[in-house]
Design a protein around this motif. Structure first.
Motif, mmCIF file in Angstrom:
data_model
loop_
_atom_site.group_PDB
_atom_site.id
_atom_site.type_symbol
_atom_site.label_atom_id
_atom_site.label_comp_id
_atom_site.label_asym_id
_atom_site.label_seq_id
_atom_site.Cartn_x
_atom_site.Cartn_y
_atom_site.Cartn_z
ATOM 1 N N THR A 128 -37.744 -25.344 -21.225
ATOM 2 C CA THR A 128 -36.914 -24.139 -21.259
ATOM 3 C C THR A 128 -36.684 -23.577 -19.866
ATOM 4 O O THR A 128 -35.649 -22.962 -19.620
ATOM 5 C CB THR A 128 -37.542 -23.044 -22.144
ATOM 6 N N HIS A 129 -37.651 -23.780 -18.967
ATOM 7 C CA HIS A 129 -37.488 -23.236 -17.618
ATOM 8 C C HIS A 129 -38.606 -23.699 -16.695
ATOM 9 O O HIS A 129 -39.623 -24.254 -17.134
ATOM 10 C CB HIS A 129 -37.454 -21.703 -17.642
ATOM 11 N N GLN A 157 -30.453 -30.831 -14.130
ATOM 12 C CA GLN A 157 -29.026 -30.733 -14.417
ATOM 13 C C GLN A 157 -28.740 -30.940 -15.899
ATOM 14 O O GLN A 157 -27.811 -30.360 -16.467
ATOM 15 C CB GLN A 157 -28.268 -31.749 -13.574
ATOM 16 N N LEU A 159 -30.366 -29.849 -18.257
ATOM 17 C CA LEU A 159 -30.707 -28.627 -18.993
ATOM 18 C C LEU A 159 -29.933 -27.426 -18.471
ATOM 19 O O LEU A 159 -30.236 -26.289 -18.840
ATOM 20 C CB LEU A 159 -32.213 -28.372 -18.889
ATOM 21 N N ASN A 160 -28.964 -27.672 -17.599
ATOM 22 C CA ASN A 160 -28.106 -26.608 -17.041
ATOM 23 C C ASN A 160 -28.899 -25.558 -16.267
ATOM 24 O O ASN A 160 -28.549 -24.380 -16.257
ATOM 25 C CB ASN A 160 -27.301 -25.929 -18.162
ATOM 26 N N TRP A 161 -29.955 -26.000 -15.596
ATOM 27 C CA TRP A 161 -30.781 -25.060 -14.829
ATOM 28 C C TRP A 161 -30.078 -24.639 -13.548
ATOM 29 O O TRP A 161 -29.343 -25.414 -12.924
ATOM 30 C CB TRP A 161 -32.117 -25.698 -14.480
ATOM 31 N N LYS A 162 -30.340 -23.406 -13.135
ATOM 32 C CA LYS A 162 -29.915 -22.888 -11.836
ATOM 33 C C LYS A 162 -31.021 -21.974 -11.306
ATOM 34 O O LYS A 162 -31.938 -21.611 -12.033
ATOM 35 C CB LYS A 162 -28.581 -22.153 -11.954
ATOM 36 N N SER A 191 -33.704 -21.881 -14.502
ATOM 37 C CA SER A 191 -33.442 -22.026 -15.939
ATOM 38 C C SER A 191 -31.949 -21.883 -16.207
ATOM 39 O O SER A 191 -31.163 -21.605 -15.301
ATOM 40 C CB SER A 191 -34.217 -20.961 -16.727
ATOM 41 N N ASN A 192 -31.584 -22.011 -17.461
ATOM 42 C CA ASN A 192 -30.208 -21.759 -17.896
ATOM 43 C C ASN A 192 -30.103 -20.281 -18.261
ATOM 44 O O ASN A 192 -30.045 -19.908 -19.436
ATOM 45 C CB ASN A 192 -29.860 -22.644 -19.093
ATOM 46 N N HIS A 193 -30.110 -19.432 -17.239
ATOM 47 C CA HIS A 193 -30.144 -17.988 -17.451
ATOM 48 C C HIS A 193 -28.754 -17.368 -17.299
ATOM 49 O O HIS A 193 -27.811 -17.991 -16.823
ATOM 50 C CB HIS A 193 -31.110 -17.330 -16.456
ATOM 51 N N SER A 194 -28.677 -16.109 -17.709
ATOM 52 C CA SER A 194 -27.467 -15.300 -17.505
ATOM 53 C C SER A 194 -27.758 -14.237 -16.463
ATOM 54 O O SER A 194 -28.924 -13.899 -16.208
ATOM 55 C CB SER A 194 -27.040 -14.638 -18.815
ATOM 56 N N HIS A 210 -33.345 -14.880 -18.810
ATOM 57 C CA HIS A 210 -33.538 -16.128 -19.533
ATOM 58 C C HIS A 210 -34.006 -15.756 -20.944
ATOM 59 O O HIS A 210 -35.110 -15.234 -21.122
ATOM 60 C CB HIS A 210 -34.581 -16.994 -18.815
#
Length: 594
Positions: A128-129, A157, A159-162, A191-194, A210
């Motif tokens: 998840t992160h 990549q 998992l669309n992490w940034k 993580s794939n966070h907003s 996240h």
């Protein structure tokens, strides 16, 4: 596979370090191929080394925590080479350090980190992160502590992490820190966070989240975050000057997190298992309020005994009653001023802390300064031996919060207020980043409220453990403080007949010689049963009633008597019948939005 990764990274990283020579002497690369098993692969390159010997280590502490945490226990698969890839033999002088000799000016260390706690101190890596607290993640060289550092993250990549962090972004997922202190104080969420952002006085406040919820939930929550930020700014008159012009809330509201909050210079970690949809919209915002206030009070209004932070031993401060405690007082007050709490709810919410502090026997043993000294023993510290803390310790969070309330109301009697005192501390110490002592706080209170007032407050409530006359202070702002004289108190909770904590000094249970682990069998010849609990029996009794108690201790049946006391608990409520305009005005100035 790990050996291949090590060889590839070894081939790549010296070029990076060479390109940065003279600027960066510590460079890291971290990747997460085996995140499913909570592992990170890390390569640390230490360059421009002098002499023949070098020492590197894992931290034992983490900024914002005061106890020892042995992060080295999660490190393994350690390999050490020089800059050309020649293997160096590493020796272990202690459990958290490595020594090497015969390097060529560069030492490269690869290792695997196991990480599975997502909070404000530790690191968690899973699918998840990658939730990274730097002391729990990265080895360092004490000899290079004052030199620049950089870290390159390898986000998943697939998992669309940034990456989100207060570190300076150099591009290509590489981030820079001016020295070890800054690096260690810079948690990072991969993580794939907003993210949501807003500008305040030419600086940007970012909320990184996240979670498994919706963007609409984040939008709603962020509106409350903005209200908190703006009300806190009013206390000090301005935001701190954030490095690189930005502040980051790094929030993980996910089932695999552990509830926590931890302040840092230009960011804070917020972790909770509560989703925004499952109560988090209301219940998580308190941590936002507390940690953001630390951007002034702790990170810049800095206790002198925490500067610089020591990564090799426990950190102790005389001023946590102010640094943590006054911040705790403002936590809910800011929520009230942001109109996230009603006046009624805010006032009633004072009750628990008030009762805890006022009714604790611990004040006979330690004053607020000495309670602050206990932090290395209680701040997420671990021990296996029983302790007597319910009799000897009051959390400096709660003690300081109660004192902050008392000081604020005392100042308001003089048509002054705690906000303006905090502004003064900010201008004299925080804004200049000049660390303070408790004596400095004493002197500033004398400057602000007069010598007699400042001396009286510190001599009675800080250097000693007296408490102010709160009924009068509450009445001055239209708040009632009361006790129920008809309600009886035994002095310790009893569950299924069992006493499960140390009995509190001075209570009926304590005077009767009862203690943790005792099993009460009968009260006045009436058996304790699930259908007739101890609390059921107690509810029909009054203060001064005598209990004849049969109990079991270590397999032996014993008898004693206990005389019930008046329940010492206070009730704090908003007085809705106040007609005095001065009192109402004073209350509004205290609680209304600024």
């Amino acid at each position: 596979m790990k050996h291949l990764i090590f060889l590839l990274l070894t081939a790549f990283l010296p070029l990076t370090v060479t390109a940065q020579k003279g600027k960066v002497t510590t460079s890291y690369t971290i990747s997460f191929e085996n995140a499913v098993h909570h592992e990170a692969e890390i390569l640390a390159v230490f360059s421009n080394l002098k002499g023949n010997k070098a020492s590197f280590r894992m931290s034992r502490t983490s900024p914002g925590r005061y106890a020892i945490h042995e992060f080295a226990k999660n490190v393994y698969n350690v390999k050490v080479t020089d800059g050309k890839g020649n293997i160096l033999n590493a020796t272990r002088p202690d459990p958290y350090s490595w020594n090497v000799e015969g390097h060529d000016g560069t030492v490269q260390v690869s290792y695997t980190l196991f990480a599975n706690r997502g909070d404000g101190t530790y690191t968690q890596v899973d699918e998840t992160h990658a939730h990274l607290n730097m002391p729990a993640t990265f080895m360092y060289m004490p000899a290079l502590a004052d030199k620049a550092m950089q870290v390159t993250f390898k986000p998943r990549q697939d998992l669309n992490w940034k990456v989100a962090t207060q570190l300076e972004n150099k591009g290509n997922d590489t981030y820079y820190a001016m020295d070890l202190q800054y690096f260690m104080d810079s948690p990072t969420e991969v993580s794939n966070h907003s993210i949501r952002s807003f500008d305040v006085d030419k600086q940007t406040v970012n909320f990184v989240l996240h979670h498994n919820g919706t963007e609409a939930e984040l939008d709603t929550y962020f509106e409350d975050v903005k209200k908190i930020v703006l009300q806190q700014k009013e206390v000090f008159g301005e935001l701190p000057s954030y490095d690189y012009g930005a502040y980051f809330f790094l929030a993980c509201y996910i089932p695999n997190a552990s509830g926590d909050g931890m302040e840092h210079r230009n960011s804070t970690i917020l972790t909770s298992t509560r989703s925004l949809a499952d109560g988090g919209l209301q219940r998580n915002i308190g941590t936002v309020s507390h940690e953001f206030f630390h951007g002034w009070n702790v990170e810049r209004i800095r206790p002198s005994d925490l500067e610089p932070f020591d990564f090799e031993t426990a950190n102790m401060s005389e001023a946590l009653w102010f640094a943590e405690g006054f911040t705790s007082y403002y936590t809910s007050l800011m929520m009230r001023r942001a109109e996230l709490l009603s006046k009624k709810d805010y006032i009633q919410g004072l009750t628990r802390t008030f009762n805890y502090v006022w009714n604790s026997p611990a004040r006979q043993f330690f004053n607020p300064i000495e309670m602050s000294y206990q932090a290395p023993f209680v701040d997420a510290a671990t021990a296996v031996d029983p302790v007597n803390r319910n009799n000897t310790f009051i959390s400096y969070y709660s003690y300081g919060s109660a004192l902050g309330l008392a000081l604020d109301l005392s100042l308001r009697e003089k048509n002054l207020n705690l906000d303006d005192y905090m502004k003064l501390v900010w201008k004299k110490h925080g804004k200049k980043e000049k660390p303070y002592t408790v004596e400095d706080l004493h002197e500033l209170l004398k400057d602000y409220a007069g010598e007699a007032f400042g001396d009286y407050f510190f001599q009675n409530y800080i250097y000693k453990s007296n408490m102010p006359e709160m009924q009068r202070l509450f009445e001055s702002v239209g708040v009632s403080l009361s006790q129920d004289g008809s309600k009886a108190s035994f002095g310790v909770s009893v569950t299924n007949g069992a006493i499960t904590q140390n009995t509190t000094i001075g209570t009926a249970a304590y005077k009767a010689g009862l203690e943790n682990g005792d099993k009460i069998i009968t009260i006045n010849n009436t058996a304790i049963t699930p259908e007739n609990s101890f609390n059921d029996i107690l509810s029909g009794l009054s203060p001064n009633d005598v209990l004849r108690i049969t109990y079991e201790r270590y397999g032996v049946t014993k008898e004693t008597t206990a005389t019930l006391q008046q329940d010492p608990s206070y009730t704090i409520e908003l007085d809705t019948n106040v007609s005095d305009k001065k009192v109402l005005k004073r209350r509004d100035l205290w609680l209304n939005p600024k």
